[in-house]
Scaffold this motif. Structure first.
Motif, PDB file in Angstrom:
ATOM      1  N   PRO A 318     -43.848 -21.100  -9.302  1.00  0.00           N
ATOM      2  CA  PRO A 318     -45.219 -21.136  -8.764  1.00  0.00           C
ATOM      3  C   PRO A 318     -45.325 -20.434  -7.410  1.00  0.00           C
ATOM      4  N   ALA A 319     -44.261 -20.516  -6.596  1.00  0.00           N
ATOM      5  CA  ALA A 319     -44.316 -19.897  -5.265  1.00  0.00           C
ATOM      6  C   ALA A 319     -44.581 -18.394  -5.365  1.00  0.00           C
ATOM      7  N   LEU A 320     -43.979 -17.746  -6.378  1.00  0.00           N
ATOM      8  CA  LEU A 320     -44.139 -16.289  -6.504  1.00  0.00           C
ATOM      9  C   LEU A 320     -45.545 -15.890  -6.948  1.00  0.00           C
ATOM     10  N   LYS A 321     -46.326 -16.852  -7.423  1.00  0.00           N
ATOM     11  CA  LYS A 321     -47.714 -16.554  -7.792  1.00  0.00           C
ATOM     12  C   LYS A 321     -48.636 -16.597  -6.571  1.00  0.00           C
ATOM     13  N   LEU A 322     -48.094 -16.959  -5.408  1.00  0.00           N
ATOM     14  CA  LEU A 322     -48.838 -16.922  -4.142  1.00  0.00           C
ATOM     15  C   LEU A 322     -50.191 -17.628  -4.242  1.00  0.00           C
ATOM     16  N   GLN A 323     -50.161 -18.828  -4.833  1.00  0.00           N
ATOM     17  CA  GLN A 323     -51.420 -19.565  -5.006  1.00  0.00           C
ATOM     18  C   GLN A 323     -52.103 -19.866  -3.667  1.00  0.00           C
ATOM     19  N   LYS A 324     -51.312 -20.021  -2.626  1.00  0.00           N
ATOM     20  CA  LYS A 324     -51.909 -20.376  -1.322  1.00  0.00           C
ATOM     21  C   LYS A 324     -52.739 -19.242  -0.746  1.00  0.00           C
ATOM     22  N   THR A 325     -52.169 -18.029  -0.777  1.00  0.00           N
ATOM     23  CA  THR A 325     -52.934 -16.910  -0.209  1.00  0.00           C
ATOM     24  C   THR A 325     -53.858 -16.295  -1.256  1.00  0.00           C
ATOM     25  N   GLY A 326     -53.510 -16.444  -2.542  1.00  0.00           N
ATOM     26  CA  GLY A 326     -54.334 -15.869  -3.608  1.00  0.00           C
ATOM     27  C   GLY A 326     -54.339 -14.349  -3.595  1.00  0.00           C
ATOM     28  N   ASP A 327     -53.264 -13.777  -3.108  1.00  0.00           N
ATOM     29  CA  ASP A 327     -53.186 -12.313  -2.992  1.00  0.00           C
ATOM     30  C   ASP A 327     -52.762 -11.706  -4.332  1.00  0.00           C
ATOM     31  N   PHE A 328     -53.730 -11.106  -5.040  1.00  0.00           N
ATOM     32  CA  PHE A 328     -53.437 -10.521  -6.353  1.00  0.00           C
ATOM     33  C   PHE A 328     -52.459  -9.364  -6.262  1.00  0.00           C
ATOM     34  N   MET A 329     -52.512  -8.622  -5.155  1.00  0.00           N
ATOM     35  CA  MET A 329     -51.691  -7.414  -5.070  1.00  0.00           C
ATOM     36  C   MET A 329     -50.212  -7.751  -4.932  1.00  0.00           C
TER      37      MET A 329
END
Ligand SMILES: [Zn+2]
Length: 449
Positions: A318-329
């Motif tokens: 989950p960490a690599l999906k960057l849910q906190k920042t929501g940065d798609f790039m």
């Protein structure tokens, strides 16, 4: 000597959709007989009116073990498969470390998978620059074909091929009588698009969508068709997304080129306009595109230009999906979906006027054939492995985290109401999943013969 019989009012075989009994002996289907043709002494499972059909064959699964087992591993992936009515997975050669690009790497993978699998597992090898001499030994050891990228794969240990690299690999693969699976995006249109994104919000899905334009897929497909024609190498386009390339694919098929195409449930279900800011669990490459694109993909499913639907299950932590920042790039691109392919596709198919025969063709028979397993997997017929799913097409459920058997629970299908509840899954005649419970110790086979 028949070991057991499974019968139902709705059995799906290549010949019938109706009442029948499936007679099983020594892990194989001995015969499909009349519904009431049941010898007195043989154990009988009566599935009532539930559907009895061949288990799905998911020909595009990234298991990631060994090396990135914290993303997904054989134990969790194959449990998710069993819970979702998938009886065979074909593992992709990358995201594991080492990747399946050398015989030694393949041996490590086989050792890692041994004894952990709840369903049967087959393997794709990988083509990277400079591994031509590994291809024949990999085939000899049992890979079902080869996958390559035309653009950075996302992991540095699996570099992509240029046209020059394809010209080395494709004649060799043709000589081996094998097949090349291609991640069909080329870098140039993407590089150009990315250069124009300065100032756009990386939390907006549209920013990411602009960074992976259709031209990248369209040009890659034109290249692959040209080289398919020149080399005679069989080519399979994985996870197709761009509807603009469909006319090109139709023309290549009409020309008789040995070319097949898959797409995934996410391209047929979601639409770019509906993906929320920061919802990076929808990120994959090539991307989920606009509604208009999705509808054209459905036309291609209907007319046979798209041969099959597979998950491209490609999870990460989950960490690599960057849910906190929501940065798609910057988020990892890959969708976790293995367990939900059957109900997601059934929910779509039934709304769009398709039937059970379409479901088994798209998700069982065609992917089995792609992986060279068409003579033993993907249909209910005498002589085939008794890989069977019993499920209820009229029963619906909501996807909630507690039911997710993938290593990580994050999936874009979370919260969706789906039709098609899997009750029981059999692999080679063994019951492996029964109404939420895993029955037996993992006894899935490595399909390397
Ligand atoms: Zn993939």
């Amino acid at each position: 000597m028949t070991d057991q019989i499974i019968r139902s009012r709705r059995v799906v075989t290549p010949l019938i959709l109706g009442p029948a009994s499936v007679h099983i002996s020594d892990g194989k289907i001995e015969a499909i007989r009349e519904w009431d043709d049941i010898p007195a002494s043989t154990p009988l499972t009566d599935a009532g009116a539930s559907v009895v059909m061949p288990g799905n064959v998911d020909a595009h699964v990234h298991v990631n073990e060994p090396g990135r087992t914290e993303w997904e591993g054989y134990a969790t992936a194959t449990k998710a498969a069993a819970a979702g009515g998938v009886t065979t997975i074909v593992d992709m050669p990358l995201n594991s470390i080492p990747p399946t690009t050398t015989l030694a790497g393949f041996e490590e993978k086989l050792a890692a998978a041994e004894g952990k699998c709840s369903v049967d597992v087959a393997f794709w090898g990988g083509v990277v620059p400079e591994n031509k001499t590994e291809l024949a030994p990999l085939i000899e050891r049992g890979v079902r074909g080869f996958k390559c990228f035309l653009i950075h794969s996302g992991v540095d240990e699996f570099p992509h091929l240029t046209e020059a690299g394809l010209r080395v690999a494709m004649p060799e693969i043709a000589l081996l009588g094998s097949i090349l699976l291609v991640h069909a995006e080329v870098p140039e249109p993407i590089d150009a698009a990315v250069a124009s994104l300065a100032g756009l919000d990386p939390r907006h899905y549209d920013t990411f969508l602009r960074s992976r334009p259709r031209a990248s897929e369209n040009e890659a497909i034109e290249l692959m068709i040209r080289l398919c024609r020149e080399t005679g190498c069989r080519v399979h386009i994985v996870h197709h997304s761009s509807s603009d390339a469909l006319p090109t694919l139709r023309a290549a098929r009409a020309e008789g080129l040995p070319l097949t195409v898959e797409t995934c449930p996410h391209y047929l279900t979601f639409a770019a306009e509906e993906i929320a800011d920061g919802a990076t669990h929808f990120k994959c490459c090539p991307p989920v595109r606009e509604t208009e694109n999705r509808e054209k993909l459905w036309d291609a499913v209907a007319d046979g230009t798209i041969d099959m639907v597979v998950s491209d299950h490609s999870p990460c932590t989950p960490a690599l999906k960057l849910q906190k920042t929501g940065d798609f790039m910057d988020a990892w691109g890959g969708i976790a979906a293995l367990q939900f392919g059957l109900p997601v596709m059934w929910t779509n198919l039934t709304k769009r006027g398709f039937g059970l025969a379409d479901l088994t063709r798209l998700m069982s028979a065609a992917p089995a054939k792609l992986a060279g397993l068409g003579d033993r997997k993907g249909q209910l017929a005498a002589g085939y492995d008794a890989d069977i799913v019993i499920w209820n097409p009229e029963s619906n459920f909501k996807v909630v985290p507690q039911m997710v058997q993938h290593r990580h629970k994050l999936t874009p299908y979370s919260g969706m109401d789906l039709f098609g509840t899997v009750s029981v899954t059999y692999v080679q005649g063994r019951k492996v999943f029964d109404n939420g419970e895993f029955i037996a110790a993992p006894a899935g086979k490595m399909l390397i013969e």
